[in-house]
Scaffold this active site. Structure first.
Site, PDB file in Angstrom:
ATOM      1  CG  ASN A   1      64.232 110.956  75.289  1.00  0.00           C
ATOM      2  OD1 ASN A   1      64.390 110.340  76.337  1.00  0.00           O
ATOM      3  ND2 ASN A   1      63.140 111.654  75.051  1.00  0.00           N
TER       4      ASN A   1
ATOM      5  N   GLY B   1      61.706 110.426  70.779  1.00  0.00           N
ATOM      6  CA  GLY B   1      60.336 110.347  71.289  1.00  0.00           C
ATOM      7  C   GLY B   1      59.707 109.004  70.985  1.00  0.00           C
TER       8      GLY B   1
ATOM      9  CB  SER C   1      52.592 108.035  72.452  1.00  0.00           C
ATOM     10  OG  SER C   1      51.433 108.748  72.810  1.00  0.00           O
TER      11      SER C   1
ATOM     12  CE  LYS D   1      44.800 116.170  71.503  1.00  0.00           C
ATOM     13  NZ  LYS D   1      45.148 114.835  70.977  1.00  0.00           N
TER      14      LYS D   1
END
Length: 223
Positions: free
Chosen positions: A39, A12, A170, A130
């Protein structure tokens, strides 16, 4: 320096930058783990060909897989774990709440339990702002994960979490999304004309994770 490091979600945007920064400190072994084949392959090639990481192991799989995680910890014996694997798209998790629970909560619990079982020295959980008074499924799943992390404290492994906000560029960030809208002539779907957004770069976010890993005495949530 000289340690075996496991990075989950290494493919990521945060995980891959973490790999780039960690490899500078000459770890003994770098274990790359991701559920995305593409990835994982990309960051493995980058580590081997551009960063000359000679001791680099790629593990394809999901953190929820207890048997796999047990064998990874048993085989490589990581001393430090950076747990960046997570689902983080707010609207997507609202539509698929069980996946947020399965990946973020259950997956994290499995990795933490393995860390305790296999005597990992330090474990850094990548969280989110969050998780503060969560108003959505993604935030709630990360808050539960933080609470599980704090419950694991005192079992021999030093656990700590890092929360940060918007990271420019991102995957899933609004900036590339807005840029695409502007290139297509608009409209730009800003949440509210009066909203303030605060951003940090991917390298800054990754440095915060590394800092937390060195500063933490166990049980802290760094913000």
């Amino acid at each position: 320096d000289g340690k075996t490091i496991l990075i989950t979600g290494c493919g990521g945007s945060i995980g891959s930058e973490l790999c780039r920064q960690v490899v500078k400190y000459q770890p003994h072994n770098l274990i790359l783990m991701d559920s995305s084949e593409a990835n994982l392959f990309q960051i493995q090639m980058e580590m081997q060909n551009e960063n000359y990481c000679r001791h680099c192991e790629a593990v394809l799989g999901r953190v929820q897989d207890e048997a796999l995680m047990n064998s990874v910890f048993e085989k490589y014996k990581p001393e430090v774990v950076f747990h960046a694997a997570a689902y983080k798209h707010v609207p997507m998790m609202e539509k698929n709440p069980w996946q947020a629970v399965f990946n973020n909560v259950v997956g994290s619990r499995v990795v933490m339990e393995m860390a305790v079982k296999h005597h990992v020295e330090r474990f850094v959980l990548v969280s989110t702002d969050k998780a503060v008074r969560p108003t959505n499924v993604m935030g709630a799943s990360k808050r539960v994960t933080e609470l599980i992390m704090q419950c694991q404290q005192g079992n021999g492994t030093k656990f700590m979490a890092v929360r940060f906000g918007n990271v420019v560029g991102s995957s899933g960030s609004v900036i590339p999304f807005f840029r695409r809208q502007i290139e297509q002539g608009g409209p730009v779907t800003v949440t509210h004309p009066e909203v303030n957004r605060f951003f940090m770069t991917i390298p800054e976010a990754s440095q915060m994770i590394l800092q937390a890993g060195t500063m933490g005495e166990g049980g802290e949530i760094f913000i």
